[in-house]
Design a protein around this motif. Structure first.
Motif, PDB file in Angstrom:
ATOM      1  N   VAL A 463       0.860  -1.177   0.000  1.00  0.00           N
ATOM      2  CA  VAL A 463       0.000   0.000   0.000  1.00  0.00           C
ATOM      3  C   VAL A 463       0.901   1.234   0.000  1.00  0.00           C
ATOM      4  CG1 VAL A 463      -1.858  -1.179   1.249  1.00  0.00           C
ATOM      5  CG2 VAL A 463      -0.152   0.149   2.536  1.00  0.00           C
ATOM      6  N   PHE A 464       0.321   2.362  -0.373  1.00  0.00           N
ATOM      7  CA  PHE A 464       1.056   3.624  -0.345  1.00  0.00           C
ATOM      8  C   PHE A 464       0.070   4.754  -0.102  1.00  0.00           C
ATOM      9  CE2 PHE A 464       3.681   6.907  -2.859  1.00  0.00           C
ATOM     10  CZ  PHE A 464       4.399   7.253  -1.729  1.00  0.00           C
ATOM     11  N   TYR A 465       0.457   5.667   0.775  1.00  0.00           N
ATOM     12  CA  TYR A 465      -0.402   6.801   1.108  1.00  0.00           C
ATOM     13  C   TYR A 465       0.047   8.031   0.336  1.00  0.00           C
ATOM     14  CZ  TYR A 465      -3.191  10.038   3.917  1.00  0.00           C
ATOM     15  OH  TYR A 465      -4.118  10.981   4.332  1.00  0.00           O
ATOM     16  N   LYS A 466      -0.836   8.594  -0.474  1.00  0.00           N
ATOM     17  CA  LYS A 466      -0.527   9.843  -1.174  1.00  0.00           C
ATOM     18  C   LYS A 466      -1.827  10.555  -1.510  1.00  0.00           C
ATOM     19  CE  LYS A 466      -0.185   7.750  -5.794  1.00  0.00           C
ATOM     20  NZ  LYS A 466       0.624   7.612  -7.005  1.00  0.00           N
ATOM     21  N   GLN A 467      -1.732  11.875  -1.634  1.00  0.00           N
ATOM     22  CA  GLN A 467      -2.904  12.690  -1.947  1.00  0.00           C
ATOM     23  C   GLN A 467      -4.102  12.336  -1.053  1.00  0.00           C
ATOM     24  OE1 GLN A 467      -0.985  11.528  -4.919  1.00  0.00           O
ATOM     25  NE2 GLN A 467       0.006  13.508  -4.559  1.00  0.00           N
ATOM     26  N   ASP A 468      -3.826  12.176   0.251  1.00  0.00           N
ATOM     27  CA  ASP A 468      -4.868  11.953   1.254  1.00  0.00           C
ATOM     28  C   ASP A 468      -5.605  10.621   1.120  1.00  0.00           C
ATOM     29  OD1 ASP A 468      -4.342  14.339   2.497  1.00  0.00           O
ATOM     30  OD2 ASP A 468      -5.902  15.462   1.453  1.00  0.00           O
ATOM     31  N   ALA A 469      -4.993   9.645   0.478  1.00  0.00           N
ATOM     32  CA  ALA A 469      -5.671   8.363   0.330  1.00  0.00           C
ATOM     33  C   ALA A 469      -4.653   7.229   0.321  1.00  0.00           C
ATOM     34  CB  ALA A 469      -6.501   8.337  -0.949  1.00  0.00           C
ATOM     35  N   VAL A 470      -5.116   6.055   0.712  1.00  0.00           N
ATOM     36  CA  VAL A 470      -4.312   4.844   0.659  1.00  0.00           C
ATOM     37  C   VAL A 470      -4.604   4.139  -0.658  1.00  0.00           C
ATOM     38  CG1 VAL A 470      -3.889   2.590   1.689  1.00  0.00           C
ATOM     39  CG2 VAL A 470      -4.305   4.571   3.159  1.00  0.00           C
ATOM     40  N   GLU A 471      -3.557   3.935  -1.454  1.00  0.00           N
ATOM     41  CA  GLU A 471      -3.693   3.175  -2.689  1.00  0.00           C
ATOM     42  C   GLU A 471      -3.161   1.763  -2.437  1.00  0.00           C
ATOM     43  OE1 GLU A 471      -1.990   5.060  -6.071  1.00  0.00           O
ATOM     44  OE2 GLU A 471      -3.361   6.759  -5.990  1.00  0.00           O
ATOM     45  N   ALA A 472      -4.033   0.780  -2.546  1.00  0.00           N
ATOM     46  CA  ALA A 472      -3.697  -0.611  -2.221  1.00  0.00           C
ATOM     47  C   ALA A 472      -3.578  -1.437  -3.492  1.00  0.00           C
ATOM     48  CB  ALA A 472      -4.761  -1.210  -1.312  1.00  0.00           C
ATOM     49  N   GLU A 473      -2.518  -2.249  -3.566  1.00  0.00           N
ATOM     50  CA  GLU A 473      -2.424  -3.204  -4.659  1.00  0.00           C
ATOM     51  C   GLU A 473      -3.516  -4.260  -4.520  1.00  0.00           C
ATOM     52  OE1 GLU A 473       2.294  -3.094  -5.873  1.00  0.00           O
ATOM     53  OE2 GLU A 473       1.601  -4.683  -4.516  1.00  0.00           O
ATOM     54  N   ARG A 474      -3.823  -4.913  -5.645  1.00  0.00           N
ATOM     55  CA  ARG A 474      -4.925  -5.870  -5.650  1.00  0.00           C
ATOM     56  C   ARG A 474      -4.666  -7.083  -4.761  1.00  0.00           C
ATOM     57  NH1 ARG A 474      -5.266  -4.108 -11.126  1.00  0.00           N
ATOM     58  NH2 ARG A 474      -4.015  -5.857 -11.924  1.00  0.00           N
ATOM     59  N   GLY A 475      -3.422  -7.313  -4.370  1.00  0.00           N
ATOM     60  CA  GLY A 475      -3.126  -8.447  -3.509  1.00  0.00           C
ATOM     61  C   GLY A 475      -3.477  -8.239  -2.047  1.00  0.00           C
ATOM     62  N   ILE A 476      -3.820  -7.016  -1.655  1.00  0.00           N
ATOM     63  CA  ILE A 476      -4.203  -6.758  -0.264  1.00  0.00           C
ATOM     64  C   ILE A 476      -5.579  -7.375  -0.008  1.00  0.00           C
ATOM     65  CG2 ILE A 476      -4.755  -4.975   1.428  1.00  0.00           C
ATOM     66  CD1 ILE A 476      -1.805  -5.098   0.802  1.00  0.00           C
ATOM     67  N   PRO A 477      -5.746  -8.192   1.054  1.00  0.00           N
ATOM     68  CA  PRO A 477      -7.032  -8.850   1.312  1.00  0.00           C
ATOM     69  C   PRO A 477      -8.171  -7.861   1.527  1.00  0.00           C
ATOM     70  CG  PRO A 477      -5.274  -9.833   2.633  1.00  0.00           C
ATOM     71  CD  PRO A 477      -4.710  -8.592   2.016  1.00  0.00           C
ATOM     72  N   ALA A 478      -9.376  -8.256   1.148  1.00  0.00           N
ATOM     73  CA  ALA A 478     -10.559  -7.394   1.285  1.00  0.00           C
ATOM     74  C   ALA A 478     -10.794  -7.020   2.749  1.00  0.00           C
ATOM     75  CB  ALA A 478     -11.782  -8.097   0.705  1.00  0.00           C
ATOM     76  N   ARG A 479     -10.564  -7.967   3.662  1.00  0.00           N
ATOM     77  CA  ARG A 479     -10.799  -7.660   5.072  1.00  0.00           C
ATOM     78  C   ARG A 479      -9.817  -6.604   5.569  1.00  0.00           C
ATOM     79  NH1 ARG A 479      -8.104 -12.483   4.952  1.00  0.00           N
ATOM     80  NH2 ARG A 479      -6.198 -12.663   6.227  1.00  0.00           N
ATOM     81  N   THR A 480      -8.618  -6.571   4.991  1.00  0.00           N
ATOM     82  CA  THR A 480      -7.643  -5.553   5.363  1.00  0.00           C
ATOM     83  C   THR A 480      -8.076  -4.182   4.863  1.00  0.00           C
ATOM     84  OG1 THR A 480      -5.836  -7.148   5.360  1.00  0.00           O
ATOM     85  CG2 THR A 480      -5.242  -4.824   5.114  1.00  0.00           C
ATOM     86  N   LEU A 481      -8.592  -4.132   3.645  1.00  0.00           N
ATOM     87  CA  LEU A 481      -9.106  -2.869   3.118  1.00  0.00           C
ATOM     88  C   LEU A 481     -10.226  -2.344   4.007  1.00  0.00           C
ATOM     89  CD1 LEU A 481      -9.273  -3.682  -0.717  1.00  0.00           C
ATOM     90  CD2 LEU A 481      -7.393  -2.653   0.577  1.00  0.00           C
TER      91      LEU A 481
END
Length: 528
Positions: A463-481
């Motif tokens: 994941v990476f935080y930029k422009q006030d949002a977390v951008e998550a790669e598709r491999g991050i589990p749904a429950r984590t999102l």
């Protein structure tokens, strides 16, 4: 050990030497150099030169480099700053008087004088066994005879078609009927081959003086740039003292400012106060702490980092235990912070190279033209793509990163080195512009806190935080999102993968080397 029923690959293991890059041809060139008697520095420069041809969107001789080096695998780290400087005429007032509110992202005013060739020649002269002629030979061959465009290269190249079309010389070299080449196409750069041959024959002077420098300065001047032949001739890199911190028994080394490497060290200092290893590696609890530590560290980056030859950067204070304690106290494990300013962070294209040879010389080497195809300005006769590092400068009065004559901008590309018990343990790096400090920390904590092997640590979703949002790669589990959203984060799925990376891990007890290369790029690790 990975689950062999899932897609992936194993780390590469060997005893004599190892190289890892983001392109197979560069890795092969490095290994060939090692097997022909060159050492790790020869191999790293050779690989960087090949990538300057076969990854033209990411790097080139019109860019910069930084290097960390452990001779004979000892813990003393040699650091070289090969980043370029603003022209001597680059006063902030010049831009303000002409209506600029910020430095342009592309074009002549985004260009700083390239430092890579000076650095390559200096490092080979001081630490290599072979000369610049041997190091450039494979790159010249690929530029002249052609190379096959790889998949990630083609992906990035296509995104830059509009930029390339704006410069007639860039379009002539890098587009065919207005389109970028596709994966599997053959591409040649004969003008760049001739430029590399000039450098091969004349060394540093072949780039910074004579017809190559004249071509580049003439083009920049025609576009309104402030660069002069004197700016090019005066270019020189510097040996500097690395900065570092200790994390769970390992010493982590980074380049000092003007480099952003300090940011990763601040993050590690903050995270050292949390028991990360007790958390789920891809869980919301772990990633939330990483995100919040990153937001705090990047604020320090933007507030304090500049060229230390021009401004004071409070390095000791920023790396102090008391500063880490203050930052850590601001983190709520259950809630995202709301008081921090917006982080204007951008990805970029870069190549990172990790090499260890039979004598255990360990090289961490990074080279870049910043954004894809840099400034978009190309030398008409030389085929050199010029970087856009000058776009990182500020125009704000009193800011440590304000542009000034001969000043280096705050720089994103950062090689890493880990040492322990008096020896080198791991040259490593993670590419991706502003993402790099975050990537370094994610990689290191994957290995140190969660016990992942090198390839697992690179493969793991990000994941990476930029422009006030977390951008998550598709491999991050749904429950984590969901868990991140519950903590107040705005979460979206990343349009592109975060960065890429390579490393070589040295096991002194077993006498082995373990290499890994990021699947987000085209590359590989090879050893023997």
């Amino acid at each position: 050990m990975r689950d062999f029923q899932f897609p992936g690959r194993s780390p590469v293991r060997a005893t004599q030497a190892m190289a890892a890059t983001s392109h197979p041809l560069a890795t092969l060139a490095a290994v060939d150099m090692l097997r022909s008697g060159g050492n790790a520095m020869d191999a790293a420069v050779c690989a960087a030169a090949v990538q300057a041809v076969v990854e033209p969107q990411s790097t080139g001789i019109g860019g910069d480099c930084f290097v960390l080096y452990c001779p004979n695998g000892q813990s003393e780290v040699v650091a070289f700053n090969g980043s370029g400087r603003a022209p001597a005429a680059a006063q902030a007032e010049w831009y303000l008087d002409r209506g600029y509110e910020e430095l342009p992202g592309f074009g002549p005013h985004a260009v700083t004088v390239p430092g890579a060739i000076d650095a390559w020649c200096r490092l080979l002269g001081d630490h290599g066994r072979k000369g610049i002629d041997a190091a450039l030979a494979p790159a010249i061959r690929y530029a002249e005879q052609g190379y096959v465009v790889h998949d990630r290269v083609a992906f990035d190249w296509a995104d830059s078609a509009a930029l390339l079309a704006d410069d007639e010389h860039a379009a002539r070299i890098f587009l065919s009927d207005g389109k970028a080449p596709k994966a599997g196409d053959l591409h040649r750069q004969p003008q760049l081959a001739e430029t590399l041959r000039i450098v091969s024959n004349r060394g540093r002077g072949g780039f910074y003086e004579g017809e190559v420098a004249d071509d580049l300065v003439s083009r920049l001047s025609a576009l309104g740039g402030l660069h002069t032949l004197e700016d090019f001739a005066a270019t020189t890199g510097d040996y500097v003292k690395p900065v570092g911190t200790s994390y769970r028994g390992y010493d982590v080394h980074q380049m000092p400012p003007n480099n952003q490497g300090l940011t990763a060290l601040i993050m590690l200092n903050v995270l050292s106060g949390f028991s990360l290893g007790s958390l789920e590696p891809n869980g919301a609890e772990r990633l939330h702490l990483e995100i919040e530590a990153g937001r705090l560290a990047y604020q320090d980056r933007d507030d304090f980092i500049g060229d230390q030859n021009h401004v004071h950067v409070p390095v000791e204070e920023l790396l102090s235990r008391s500063h880490a304690d203050r930052l850590r106290a601001a983190i709520d494990p259950e809630r995202a912070m709301t008081h921090l300013p917006r982080l204007e962070l951008q990805p970029s294209d870069t190549v990172y190279i990790s090499v260890v040879d039979r004598d255990r010389n360990a090289v961490s080497f990074i080279n870049s033209t910043f954004h894809s195809f840099g400034s978009g300005v190309v030398g008409p006769r030389t085929g050199v793509v010029l970087q856009n590092r000058g776009s990182s400068f500020r125009l704000t009065a009193g800011h440590p990163n304000r542009i000034a004559p001969g000043k280096r901008p705050m720089h994103t590309i950062m090689p890493g080195m880990v040492t322990a018990k008096g020896r080198a343990v791991m040259p490593f790096g993670v590419m991706g512009g502003g993402y790099q400090p975050f990537g370094h920390v994610h990689l290191l904590t994957n290995m140190i806190d969660f016990g992942m092997d090198p390839q697992e640590a690179l493969d793991a979703p990000r994941v990476f935080y930029k422009q006030d949002a977390v951008e998550a790669e598709r491999g991050i589990p749904a429950r984590t999102l969901g868990g991140l959203r519950e903590r107040g984060h705005h979460v979206s799925i990343a349009a592109e993968p975060h960065g890429g990376g390579q490393l070589v891990l040295i096991d002194w007890d077993k006498g082995t080397l373990t290499g890994a290369s990021d699947p987000r790029k085209d590359g590989c690790a090879l050893g023997y």
